[in-house]
Structure formats: C-alpha cells, structure tokens
Design an enzyme around this catalytic site. Structure first.
Site, PDB file in Angstrom:
ATOM      1  N   VAL A   1       1.748  19.881   0.034  1.00  0.00           N
ATOM      2  CA  VAL A   1       1.891  18.413  -0.139  1.00  0.00           C
ATOM      3  C   VAL A   1       3.174  18.244  -0.989  1.00  0.00           C
ATOM      4  O   VAL A   1       3.825  18.969  -1.469  1.00  0.00           O
ATOM      5  CB  VAL A   1       0.638  17.974  -1.241  1.00  0.00           C
ATOM      6  CG1 VAL A   1      -0.620  18.453  -0.412  1.00  0.00           C
ATOM      7  CG2 VAL A   1       0.657  18.515  -2.517  1.00  0.00           C
ATOM      8  N   CYS A   2       3.606  16.752  -0.742  1.00  0.00           N
ATOM      9  CA  CYS A   2       4.916  16.262  -1.272  1.00  0.00           C
ATOM     10  C   CYS A   2       4.775  16.338  -2.888  1.00  0.00           C
ATOM     11  O   CYS A   2       3.740  16.104  -3.604  1.00  0.00           O
ATOM     12  CB  CYS A   2       4.959  15.042  -1.078  1.00  0.00           C
ATOM     13  SG  CYS A   2       5.655  14.724   0.886  1.00  0.00           S
ATOM     14  N   PRO A   3       5.641  16.842  -3.588  1.00  0.00           N
ATOM     15  CA  PRO A   3       7.065  17.205  -2.917  1.00  0.00           C
ATOM     16  C   PRO A   3       7.196  18.443  -2.780  1.00  0.00           C
ATOM     17  O   PRO A   3       8.542  18.638  -2.434  1.00  0.00           O
ATOM     18  CB  PRO A   3       7.939  16.912  -4.185  1.00  0.00           C
ATOM     19  CG  PRO A   3       7.144  17.201  -5.511  1.00  0.00           C
ATOM     20  CD  PRO A   3       5.549  16.997  -4.949  1.00  0.00           C
TER      21      PRO A   3
END
Lengths: 79, 206
Positions: free
Chosen positions: A14-16
């Site tokens: 998932v981001c980041p």
C-alpha cells in the site's frame, strides 16, 4: 517490446510503500535499465507512474492485465 | 550497507524524498554527529538527527535546568549529557545507539575542529542563527561568521532553530550544497539568508 532488466511485484503493498519499493529497486539498477512493475489498486496506479516521472524516469508502458492488475514498464533515467 | 526491512519501513517517508532515497538514508545512518550544548536548540537537533537515523554523541557537560523538555526530565539535571542522551536517544530511534565519527553540531559559543559537517546554532539576541559548513566550505569564513554570534534562543524559537540545524546537517551529509552558508530564524517558519563574514583570503579571492 522492451528488454526487461528486473521485475518487481508491489500488488500486495500500500502507499507509500508502493513507490518506496519501486524507488529502491530503481536505485539498485544501472542507468537505462528497464524495470517491470506489477501494480494493483487505483492509488498506486496513479502515484507510482507519476512519482517515477517526477524523478526523471521514463514510463515506457502501462498495460492492464487479465486479472485487473497493471504492468508498468519504467526506464531508469541516465543521470 | 543495505537497509534492513525494518529500516525501510521506519524511514519510508525520507526514502521517498527525491534527494534522499535509499542511498541517502544509508548515508544518514552511517555518519555520526557530535553534539555540544544542552539547550532547546541542541537537544531538538539531537532528537531530529537521531530520529532521522544519524547516531548522536553528546559531550560530558552536565545538563542544566534549561535542558528539561521532551527528552530530558528534571531528574536528569546535573547528569552528564552523554550519559542521559545515551539512554534517551535509543528510545527515539534504536538505530541511534552507536555514535560514530562524523560531524559536529553545537550551540554557540563553541570550539570547532574535526570532521565536517559543522553546524553552529546561535543567535543575536532576537533571532536564531544557523551557520553550516561542509568539508569543502572555508573553515575560516565559518569561524569569522560564528565569532560574531551569541547563544541560541530558548523556548519555541530555540526548538525551531534546532530542527533547522538538524536539516542543515542532514543536507550536508547527503552531499547537498551549498558547502557554506547561514540562515536567520526570526520566528518559527520565518527564515532569511544570513550574510557570511569572509576571511581575508576569501575576500581577496572575490
């Protein structure tokens, strides 16, 4: 067609962390190398190519896969 | 050195920065910083550097009442800074455990020697000042400039100055210029260029 130098699967990230993993992988490659990145989800689909461009890398291709994920091809900048 | 998985997670937001990346983070982890001073500016700089991965070693000077804050408790007053920071900084970041040779960050007045980066934290009575020097910066111009400055501010401005000083130190550690410079801090967030005093040799060269 482009000769792929290395492959990275960030479909489980998932981001980041999606771009963190991509950036670290690009750093490990030589200038001009082609990195194949498998992406899943709207956010990394938008953010990873954009961040790569902002850092001077070239987006060679972005293709949808049969399972709905995407295959991104990046060429590492020459600097 | 290669970053461990826990380090990639801890420093992910720094790694994302264009001028840092994995290699830059490795450089921040490999170099150390020696801290002189135990006011809000110096201690804030120590906390920021340690949190960013740079191990910090403090002097044997004993902590005064002005040191009490988010790192230092009232019970620590009178103890050597090296001993107290050696205990509390690893709680901020376990990577900050083993101080190594490296640069110096000091509250003015201070003596300057050893490896760069050098970062001086001072003031003029109303503003805070950061003067910094990388290994290629003229140490005489640095000395001429810091000689005219007094102690750094306390309170909120001192805390903000420490954060700015840590940033200047990290930039030099990452190889980012300029190699010599200074900034005034009039209030948190209000930064202005500090004109350097030039040594006789650099004046001739200009």
């Amino acid at each position: 067609m482009h000769d792929v130098t290395a492959t990275l699967d960030i479909t489980h990230e998932v981001c980041p962390m999606t771009y963190v993993r991509t950036k670290l992988k690009l750093e490990s490659l030589g200038a001009g190398a082609v990195l194949e990145v498998f992406i899943k989800g709207d956010e990394p689909l938008k953010n990873v190519p954009r961040s790569a461009r902002e850092e001077g890398h070239e987006v060679l291709a972005l293709e949808v896969q049969p399972d709905g994920s995407h295959r991104l091809l990046l060429r590492k900048h020459e600097r | 050195m290669a970053l461990r998985e826990d380090q990639i997670l801890r420093y992910s937001r720094q790694i994302l920065l264009k001028d840092v990346g994995g290699r830059g983070q490795e450089a921040l982890l490999e170099g150390g910083a020696r801290l002189e001073g135990s006011g809000p500016a110096g201690l804030t700089a120590a906390a920021y550097l340690a949190a960013g991965g740079t191990p910090v070693a403090a002097s044997e000077a004993r902590l005064g009442p002005a040191a009490v804050g988010f790192l230092i408790s009232e019970e620590d007053v009178g103890q050597p800074a090296a001993e107290v920071l050696g205990r509390v900084l690893p709680e901020v970041n376990p990577d900050a455990v083993h101080p190594q040779a490296g640069g110096r960050i000091a509250e003015l007045p201070a003596a300057w020697n050893g490896e760069a980066p050098w970062v001086a934290l001072g003031g003029d009575g109303t503003r805070g000042a950061v003067v910094f020097r990388g290994s290629q910066g003229c140490m005489w111009c640095f000395g001429e400039t810091v000689r005219t400055l007094g102690s750094p501010p306390t309170g909120v401005l001192g805390v903000a100055l420490g954060a700015l000083g840590a940033l200047a130190f990290q930039r030099l550690r990452l190889g980012m210029g300029p190699e010599l410079g200074g900034r005034w801090l009039a209030a948190p967030g209000q930064v202005a260029e500090l004109e350097l005093r030039r040594c006789a040799r650099c004046q001739v060269a200009r």
